[in-house]
Structures are given as structure tokens and as C-alpha cells.
Design a protein around this motif. Structure first.
Motif, PDB file in Angstrom:
ATOM      1  N   LEU A 188       0.827  -1.212   0.000  1.00 48.30           N
ATOM      2  CA  LEU A 188       0.000   0.000   0.000  1.00 48.30           C
ATOM      3  C   LEU A 188       0.864   1.266   0.000  1.00 48.30           C
ATOM      4  O   LEU A 188       0.546   2.246  -0.681  1.00 48.30           O
ATOM      5  CB  LEU A 188      -0.940   0.011   1.205  1.00 48.30           C
ATOM      6  N   THR A 189       1.961   1.219   0.726  1.00 47.42           N
ATOM      7  CA  THR A 189       2.898   2.354   0.731  1.00 47.42           C
ATOM      8  C   THR A 189       3.500   2.531  -0.663  1.00 47.42           C
ATOM      9  O   THR A 189       3.610   3.653  -1.168  1.00 47.42           O
ATOM     10  CB  THR A 189       4.023   2.112   1.759  1.00 47.42           C
ATOM     11  N   GLU A 190       3.869   1.413  -1.289  1.00 47.48           N
ATOM     12  CA  GLU A 190       4.465   1.472  -2.625  1.00 47.48           C
ATOM     13  C   GLU A 190       3.457   1.926  -3.675  1.00 47.48           C
ATOM     14  O   GLU A 190       3.815   2.623  -4.629  1.00 47.48           O
ATOM     15  CB  GLU A 190       5.049   0.101  -2.986  1.00 47.48           C
ATOM     16  N   ILE A 191       2.204   1.550  -3.493  1.00 51.17           N
ATOM     17  CA  ILE A 191       1.146   1.960  -4.436  1.00 51.17           C
ATOM     18  C   ILE A 191       1.060   3.482  -4.489  1.00 51.17           C
ATOM     19  O   ILE A 191       0.980   4.075  -5.569  1.00 51.17           O
ATOM     20  CB  ILE A 191      -0.213   1.332  -4.032  1.00 51.17           C
ATOM     21  N   LYS A 192       1.100   4.111  -3.323  1.00 52.23           N
ATOM     22  CA  LYS A 192       1.062   5.584  -3.282  1.00 52.23           C
ATOM     23  C   LYS A 192       2.347   6.169  -3.848  1.00 52.23           C
ATOM     24  O   LYS A 192       2.315   7.136  -4.604  1.00 52.23           O
ATOM     25  CB  LYS A 192       0.853   6.058  -1.841  1.00 52.23           C
ATOM     26  N   LYS A 193       3.466   5.574  -3.456  1.00 47.99           N
ATOM     27  CA  LYS A 193       4.770   6.090  -3.901  1.00 47.99           C
ATOM     28  C   LYS A 193       4.898   6.057  -5.421  1.00 47.99           C
ATOM     29  O   LYS A 193       5.391   7.008  -6.035  1.00 47.99           O
ATOM     30  CB  LYS A 193       5.886   5.266  -3.260  1.00 47.99           C
ATOM     31  N   TYR A 194       4.449   4.967  -6.046  1.00 49.74           N
ATOM     32  CA  TYR A 194       4.598   4.802  -7.494  1.00 49.74           C
ATOM     33  C   TYR A 194       3.378   5.284  -8.276  1.00 49.74           C
ATOM     34  O   TYR A 194       3.335   5.168  -9.499  1.00 49.74           O
ATOM     35  CB  TYR A 194       4.899   3.339  -7.833  1.00 49.74           C
ATOM     36  N   ASP A 195       2.347   5.772  -7.561  1.00 49.86           N
ATOM     37  CA  ASP A 195       1.136   6.301  -8.190  1.00 49.86           C
ATOM     38  C   ASP A 195       0.503   5.270  -9.140  1.00 49.86           C
ATOM     39  O   ASP A 195       0.257   5.542 -10.322  1.00 49.86           O
ATOM     40  CB  ASP A 195       1.445   7.612  -8.927  1.00 49.86           C
ATOM     41  N   LEU A 196       0.219   4.087  -8.597  1.00 48.71           N
ATOM     42  CA  LEU A 196      -0.348   3.000  -9.404  1.00 48.71           C
ATOM     43  C   LEU A 196      -1.852   3.175  -9.584  1.00 48.71           C
ATOM     44  O   LEU A 196      -2.534   3.738  -8.722  1.00 48.71           O
ATOM     45  CB  LEU A 196      -0.066   1.648  -8.739  1.00 48.71           C
ATOM     46  N   THR A 197      -2.344   2.677 -10.700  1.00 44.77           N
ATOM     47  CA  THR A 197      -3.785   2.697 -10.967  1.00 44.77           C
ATOM     48  C   THR A 197      -4.457   1.659 -10.053  1.00 44.77           C
ATOM     49  O   THR A 197      -3.774   0.782  -9.506  1.00 44.77           O
ATOM     50  CB  THR A 197      -4.080   2.335 -12.433  1.00 44.77           C
ATOM     51  N   PRO A 198      -5.790   1.711  -9.917  1.00 43.93           N
ATOM     52  CA  PRO A 198      -6.468   0.712  -9.074  1.00 43.93           C
ATOM     53  C   PRO A 198      -6.177  -0.737  -9.500  1.00 43.93           C
ATOM     54  O   PRO A 198      -5.953  -1.597  -8.649  1.00 43.93           O
ATOM     55  CB  PRO A 198      -7.956   1.050  -9.239  1.00 43.93           C
ATOM     56  N   ARG A 199      -6.167  -1.018 -10.808  1.00 40.45           N
ATOM     57  CA  ARG A 199      -5.892  -2.384 -11.265  1.00 40.45           C
ATOM     58  C   ARG A 199      -4.444  -2.757 -10.993  1.00 40.45           C
ATOM     59  O   ARG A 199      -4.148  -3.871 -10.553  1.00 40.45           O
ATOM     60  CB  ARG A 199      -6.206  -2.521 -12.763  1.00 40.45           C
TER      61      ARG A 199
ATOM     62  N   HIS B 123       6.735  -1.806 -13.080  1.00 45.38           N
ATOM     63  CA  HIS B 123       8.207  -1.749 -12.973  1.00 45.38           C
ATOM     64  C   HIS B 123       8.751  -0.467 -13.605  1.00 45.38           C
ATOM     65  O   HIS B 123       9.717   0.109 -13.099  1.00 45.38           O
ATOM     66  CB  HIS B 123       8.846  -2.996 -13.587  1.00 45.38           C
ATOM     67  N   ALA B 124       8.131  -0.012 -14.674  1.00 44.63           N
ATOM     68  CA  ALA B 124       8.554   1.250 -15.309  1.00 44.63           C
ATOM     69  C   ALA B 124       8.316   2.418 -14.358  1.00 44.63           C
ATOM     70  O   ALA B 124       9.175   3.303 -14.210  1.00 44.63           O
ATOM     71  CB  ALA B 124       7.802   1.458 -16.616  1.00 44.63           C
ATOM     72  N   LYS B 125       7.168   2.424 -13.686  1.00 50.12           N
ATOM     73  CA  LYS B 125       6.868   3.489 -12.708  1.00 50.12           C
ATOM     74  C   LYS B 125       7.848   3.435 -11.521  1.00 50.12           C
ATOM     75  O   LYS B 125       8.282   4.482 -11.027  1.00 50.12           O
ATOM     76  CB  LYS B 125       5.429   3.371 -12.200  1.00 50.12           C
ATOM     77  N   ARG B 126       8.141   2.235 -11.079  1.00 47.97           N
ATOM     78  CA  ARG B 126       9.087   2.076  -9.963  1.00 47.97           C
ATOM     79  C   ARG B 126      10.461   2.605 -10.360  1.00 47.97           C
ATOM     80  O   ARG B 126      11.122   3.304  -9.587  1.00 47.97           O
ATOM     81  CB  ARG B 126       9.193   0.594  -9.560  1.00 47.97           C
TER      82      ARG B 126
END
Length: 200
Positions: free
Chosen positions: A145-156, A192-195
Motif C-alpha cells: 500500500l505504501t508502494e502503491i502511493k509512492k509509485y502512483d499506481l492505478t487501481p488495477r 516496474h517502469a513506474k518504480r
């Protein structure tokens, strides 16, 4: 002069325990709140297996391990076997500080890491087991969840990343989310590209 010194000493002795007792009660209350708010389960057992204390998380975990919706004070065999093993090792190496750990898997998403150590508490006048139980999936989910915010991932992407961090294979992720493996691969490539761009 001797009388003044004695009076001073007597007064200090009379007031000091009250302050100490106040701080002891305050510290105990604070410690209780900290233990209850922990995400990890905390159990304290006697060396005969009697439950002395279980925090809220531990009671919930015990109910899951005992396959019961209500709180159970029964310590699962897997945990008690780890305690007995620690006791045997403690007798063989009395001066060593030993921590034993093991994992209990109920299913792919419910894996508990159990750590057992020996605890010497002067107030109890005997030693006991301190057991910490970590829900591996919940810990990985919090990291995800922390990484989701950090990398600005979409819901899917977030759904896929949570499962990936929980050690699901691409095939298992596809089955869980009712998508194809190629779709999983495409999303993972984007993640991985966003990361990579975020870490630079």
C-alpha cells in the motif's frame, strides 16, 4: 545537624515511593496501550503452556488458527511445539539468548510468522515464553500500500501489485482477478517502469 539529616532522609523516603508508584502505574498503562495497538499478536505463556496474556491481535489470530470465530485461549500445537523446542535448547544453552521462529500457513494469503523467546520477568518471579505472531500477508499488504502511493499506481495495478508482493505467481494473480496472464505481464511491466522512474 544529625536530626535535620535524618528528617530530610525520612521525608525523601516517604515522598519517593508515591512518585515511583505513580510513574509505575502510568508506565504500565502506557505499555498496555502500546501492546494492544500492535498489529502483531503478542502472547505470554508460562512454561507449562498456561496463557498469561494475549493482546487483541493475538486473540484474533488464535481464533483463526483454531478455526473458530470466537476467542480461544487454546494455544495451537504448532506454537506450543516451538515453545517446547525452545525450552529444550534453553536447558542445553542456559547462557544463550535464543529466538526460534517458524511459519504457519493456513492458505496462500494467510501465513503467520511465529517467534518464541524466553522472557525473565522479576515481578512474575518465574520465566515465561514471549511469542510474537506476524500476519505475513498483512505486513506485505501494508508495504504494498505504501508502494502503491509512492509509485502512483492505478487501481488495477494496485490489485496486481498487492498480490505480487504477497508472493502470488502471475498465473495465480490472473486466476484471482479473472484476467489473462498476458494482462498481468502488461500491468507488471508498467508497474516496474513506474518504480524505475520513481527511484531515479
Amino acid at each position: 545537624m544529625i536530626t535535620i539529616t535524618k528528617t530530610f532522609t525520612t521525608q525523601a523516603v516517604q515522598t519517593q515511593p508515591n512518585e515511583t508508584q505513580y510513574y509505575d502505574v502510568q508506565a504500565a498503562s502506557f505499555l498496555q496501550e502500546v501492546i494492544e495497538s500492535l498489529q502483531d499478536g503478542i502472547l505470554i505463556l508460562t512454561k507449562t503452556g498456561e496463557l498469561i496474556h494475549a493482546n487483541t491481535s493475538a486473540r484474533h489470530i488464535l481464533a483463526q488458527l483454531n478455526k473458530n470465530d470466537s476467542y480461544s485461549s487454546v494455544v495451537p500445537t504448532a506454537i506450543w511445539n516451538l515453545c517446547k523446542s525452545l525450552l529444550e535448547n534453553k536447558n542445553s544453552f542456559p547462557e544463550e539468548s535464543i529466538v526460534l521462529s517458524n511459519e504457519i500457513a493456513l492458505d496462500k494469503a494467510t501465513v503467520f510468522r511465529v517467534r518464541v523467546r524466553w522472557l525473565n520477568v522479576d515481578q512474575l518471579h518465574h520465566s515465561c515464553f514471549l511469542i510474537t505472531i506476524e500476519n505475513r500477508y498483512e505486513s506485505l499488504k501494508n508495504i504494498a500500500l505504501t508502494e502503491i502511493k509512492k509509485y502512483d499506481l492505478t487501481p488495477r495495478e494496485a490489485e496486481i501489485w498487492c498480490l505480487y508482493r504477497a508472493k502470488f505467481s502471475y498465473k495465480e494473480i490472473a486466476n484471482q482477478l479473472y484476467i489473462t496472464i498476458n494482462t498481468v505481464k502488461k500491468h507488471m511491466k508498467n508497474i516496474h517502469a513506474k518504480r524505475h522512474s520513481s527511484d531515479q
